[in-house]
Design a protein around this motif. Structure first.
Motif, PDB file in Angstrom:
ATOM      1  N   LEU A 206     -55.847  53.326  61.242  1.00  0.00           N
ATOM      2  CA  LEU A 206     -56.730  52.243  60.984  1.00  0.00           C
ATOM      3  C   LEU A 206     -58.317  52.475  60.360  1.00  0.00           C
ATOM      4  CD1 LEU A 206     -56.488  49.957  64.280  1.00  0.00           C
ATOM      5  CD2 LEU A 206     -55.191  49.899  62.245  1.00  0.00           C
ATOM      6  N   ARG A 207     -58.227  53.791  60.197  1.00  0.00           N
ATOM      7  CA  ARG A 207     -59.325  54.380  59.743  1.00  0.00           C
ATOM      8  C   ARG A 207     -60.574  54.216  60.512  1.00  0.00           C
ATOM      9  NH1 ARG A 207     -58.521  54.585  54.169  1.00  0.00           N
ATOM     10  NH2 ARG A 207     -60.622  56.022  54.317  1.00  0.00           N
TER      11      ARG A 207
ATOM     12  N   LEU B  70     -63.798  58.015  56.215  1.00  0.00           N
ATOM     13  CA  LEU B  70     -63.599  57.134  57.276  1.00  0.00           C
ATOM     14  C   LEU B  70     -62.179  57.502  58.111  1.00  0.00           C
ATOM     15  CD1 LEU B  70     -64.498  54.102  55.480  1.00  0.00           C
ATOM     16  CD2 LEU B  70     -65.773  54.879  57.272  1.00  0.00           C
TER      17      LEU B  70
ATOM     18  N   GLN C 194     -67.769  50.710  57.201  1.00  0.00           N
ATOM     19  CA  GLN C 194     -67.346  49.818  56.199  1.00  0.00           C
ATOM     20  C   GLN C 194     -66.697  48.600  56.413  1.00  0.00           C
ATOM     21  OE1 GLN C 194     -67.869  51.113  53.109  1.00  0.00           O
ATOM     22  NE2 GLN C 194     -66.173  50.902  51.911  1.00  0.00           N
ATOM     23  N   GLN C 195     -65.872  48.455  57.312  1.00  0.00           N
ATOM     24  CA  GLN C 195     -65.427  47.278  57.642  1.00  0.00           C
ATOM     25  C   GLN C 195     -65.171  47.088  59.312  1.00  0.00           C
ATOM     26  OE1 GLN C 195     -61.508  46.755  55.751  1.00  0.00           O
ATOM     27  NE2 GLN C 195     -60.418  47.556  57.543  1.00  0.00           N
TER      28      GLN C 195
ATOM     29  N   PRO D  38     -63.851  37.223  59.477  1.00  0.00           N
ATOM     30  CA  PRO D  38     -62.669  37.469  60.107  1.00  0.00           C
ATOM     31  C   PRO D  38     -61.652  38.450  59.348  1.00  0.00           C
ATOM     32  CG  PRO D  38     -62.388  35.090  59.809  1.00  0.00           C
ATOM     33  CD  PRO D  38     -63.964  35.594  59.366  1.00  0.00           C
ATOM     34  N   ILE D  39     -61.267  39.563  59.911  1.00  0.00           N
ATOM     35  CA  ILE D  39     -59.938  40.120  59.277  1.00  0.00           C
ATOM     36  C   ILE D  39     -59.123  40.582  60.302  1.00  0.00           C
ATOM     37  CG2 ILE D  39     -61.365  41.336  57.317  1.00  0.00           C
ATOM     38  CD1 ILE D  39     -61.519  44.097  59.233  1.00  0.00           C
ATOM     39  N   SER D  40     -58.030  40.997  60.002  1.00  0.00           N
ATOM     40  CA  SER D  40     -56.955  41.476  61.061  1.00  0.00           C
ATOM     41  C   SER D  40     -56.656  43.091  60.916  1.00  0.00           C
ATOM     42  CB  SER D  40     -55.566  40.722  61.111  1.00  0.00           C
ATOM     43  OG  SER D  40     -55.707  39.413  61.347  1.00  0.00           O
ATOM     44  N   MET D  41     -57.033  43.745  61.941  1.00  0.00           N
ATOM     45  CA  MET D  41     -56.538  45.272  61.884  1.00  0.00           C
ATOM     46  C   MET D  41     -55.319  45.615  62.848  1.00  0.00           C
ATOM     47  SD  MET D  41     -60.675  46.592  62.288  1.00  0.00           S
ATOM     48  CE  MET D  41     -60.089  48.480  61.746  1.00  0.00           C
TER      49      MET D  41
END
Lengths: 397, 99
Positions: free
Chosen positions: A98-99, A160, A197-198, A205-208
């Motif tokens: 997932l960095r 990262l 960075q994110q 919204p994002i999904s990790m």
């Protein structure tokens, strides 16, 4: 520049992490790492560090909470050892994939059974494939310095990745040592504020961590391979910059008195300090011997290592772990990978030493050197030898 | 390099950490193709109680037919058979999928 001060190494590590203004510490105490997290808990409770200290129920939960905190954009720190690192195992892959640039110190300790709280490298060496940057400190000064640097190169936009800083349990972690701590101001100029960075953000919204079907998983793993290998450049830049600013320079592969040496010892971690003193004695007695150590372990600094052993005819590799029923010690295996097929490559003599806290002293290095010298003279030796084992090696009459 | 979130991207085209950057990917990712059996309704026994719609773990059953009987969305149904277990009247049965 600050003064050198006598400090327990674990305390110095906690202070160094605190100076990096971590936002979240999620950790579970385990010998011999306990003093690191205890002291960090104190620092947070005393209000000296504005951070969330999450006292979790296990190391599995500790690493899970670290991934969550880092995903939310927090600068995140933890520490563990041995069984604790093993319990984190599955989450370690997730942290790198997932960095999330978590920094974790590991007070290296043997794995059970039989239960053993003392130092060797069985915990770290069984976590080679997790996709983290891994770097070794040989003493307390290095450990404190590397924690600060780990945040910088781990959070580098080109990297990262999470970072493990390894230091030996007890023989380093519990030693009171003169340490020159950086000041808050120095850390501030060296380590920029963390700008993720994110991150998970309800306004964007994002999904990790979504599923990676067979059509995507291979590419995801290739991306992880590429970023870890490419991390080498930013790591070296950071180590060099640290050296220029503060006068303590770290290299991916460290050497000691290797000039004109026919035989080179290869060690990692705290044992290297004993080995350096032994090399001094051997050199004083006229022996052409030197020392090479991996400081950076992932990404594997193969080119630096090749350069460091150039001209040597025999390498005596000292492993602190081995693969039962397998090819011996992991460090020796990886050196064989580096040197295989190379014209004029040195012979390799493998030793597994210091398991579960067994002391390795000058007499042991004398014996290893004697065997390496025999190989130099054309003798053949067993694939690997477990140093000091009573009753002889397997298969010996 | 542009980021590709569907199809067969090259590794450099993956988002950082393989994250999904635009919400709603479940609307275009079809996930019913690994099903090995499918639920079949005997509508003459169905009383339209809706218990199958409630228990479906995928939420893919709805009273969506024009005559208000339940129907599963076969692009998402995984063929788990929970609807068969929960149905009061026993009007659902699983039928093996053919190649």
């Amino acid at each position: 520049m600050a003064k050198r001060k006598g400090m327990e190494v674990s305390i110095a590590i906690a202070e160094a992490a605190s100076m990096c203004n971590v936002d979240v510490v999620s950790a579970y105490p385990i010998t011999p790492q306990t003093h690191v997290v205890e002291h960090l808990a104190d620092i947070v409770a005393d209000g000296e560090l504005d951070a969330e200290f999450i006292p979790v129920e296990s190391e599995h939960a500790a690493m899970s909470a670290c991934v969550g905190a880092a995903a939310a954009g927090a600068r995140t720190f933890t520490a563990t050892a041995s069984q604790g690192l093993a319990l984190m195992h599955e989450i370690l892959f997730i942290a790198s994939s997932l960095r999330t640039p978590i920094v974790m110190v590991v007070a290296n300790r043997a794995l059970s059974a039989p239960i053993n709280i003392w130092n060797d490298h069985s915990d770290v060496m069984t976590e080679r494939d997790v996709g983290w940057i891994q770097i070794f400190a040989e003493n307390g000064q290095e450990a404190a310095d590397l924690v600060v640097q780990a945040f910088r190169f781990g959070e580098d936009k080109r990297v990262l990745l999470p970072v493990m800083v390894h230091f030996d349990g007890f023989v380093v972690s519990h030693v009171v040592e003169p340490i020159e701590m950086l000041t808050h101001a120095e850390v501030k100029t060296f380590l920029p504020d963390y700008a993720p960075q994110q991150k998970l953000d309800i306004d964007a919204p994002i999904s990790m961590g979504p599923v990676g079907i067979p059509a995507v998983y291979t590419e995801a793993k290739m991306a992880g391979e590429a970023v870890l290998r490419d991390a080498y450049g930013p790591i070296v830049e950071c180590l060099d910059d640290f050296g220029k600013r503060f006068g303590r320079t770290y290299k991916p592969v460290e050497t000691y008195r290797r000039e004109d040496a026919d035989i080179l010892l290869v060690t990692m971690g705290g044992i290297s300090e004993t080995a350096m003193t032994w090399v001094d004695r051997a050199r004083a007695a006229g022996e052409k011997v030197g020392l090479v150590r991996f400081r950076l372990w992932r990404p594997l600094p193969d080119k630096d290592f090749k350069e460091a052993v150039k001209g040597a005819r025999v390498l005596a590799v000292v492993d602190r772990h081995f693969s039962p029923g397998g090819p011996g010690g992991p460090v020796a295996q990886e050196i064989k990978y580096i040197l295989y097929g190379q014209k004029g490559a040195p012979s390799i003599v493998e030793f597994v030493a210091g398991l579960g806290g067994r002391d390795v002293g000058f007499a042991d290095f004398d014996n290893m050197y004697k065997k390496a010298k025999a190989v130099l003279g054309g003798a053949t030796v067993p694939p690997f030898e477990i140093v000091q084992v009573r009753g002889g090696h397997h298969g010996e009459a | 390099m542009t980021i590709r979130q569907s199809g067969t991207p090259k590794w450099k085209e993956l988002a950082l950490g393989n994250a999904v950057l635009v919400p709603g990917s479940s609307r275009h990712n079809r996930t019913g193709d690994w099903r090995s059996s499918r639920p079949i309704w005997k509508l003459e026994q169905c009383v339209k109680c809706g218990v199958c719609t409630v228990f479906c773990p995928e939420g893919c059953i709805a009273m969506r037919r024009a005559d208000a009987y339940p129907e599963a969305d076969m692009e998402y149904c995984k063929g788990c058979g929970i609807c068969v277990n929960e149905c009061f009247t026993g009007c659902i049965a699983m039928q093996e999928e053919k190649e």
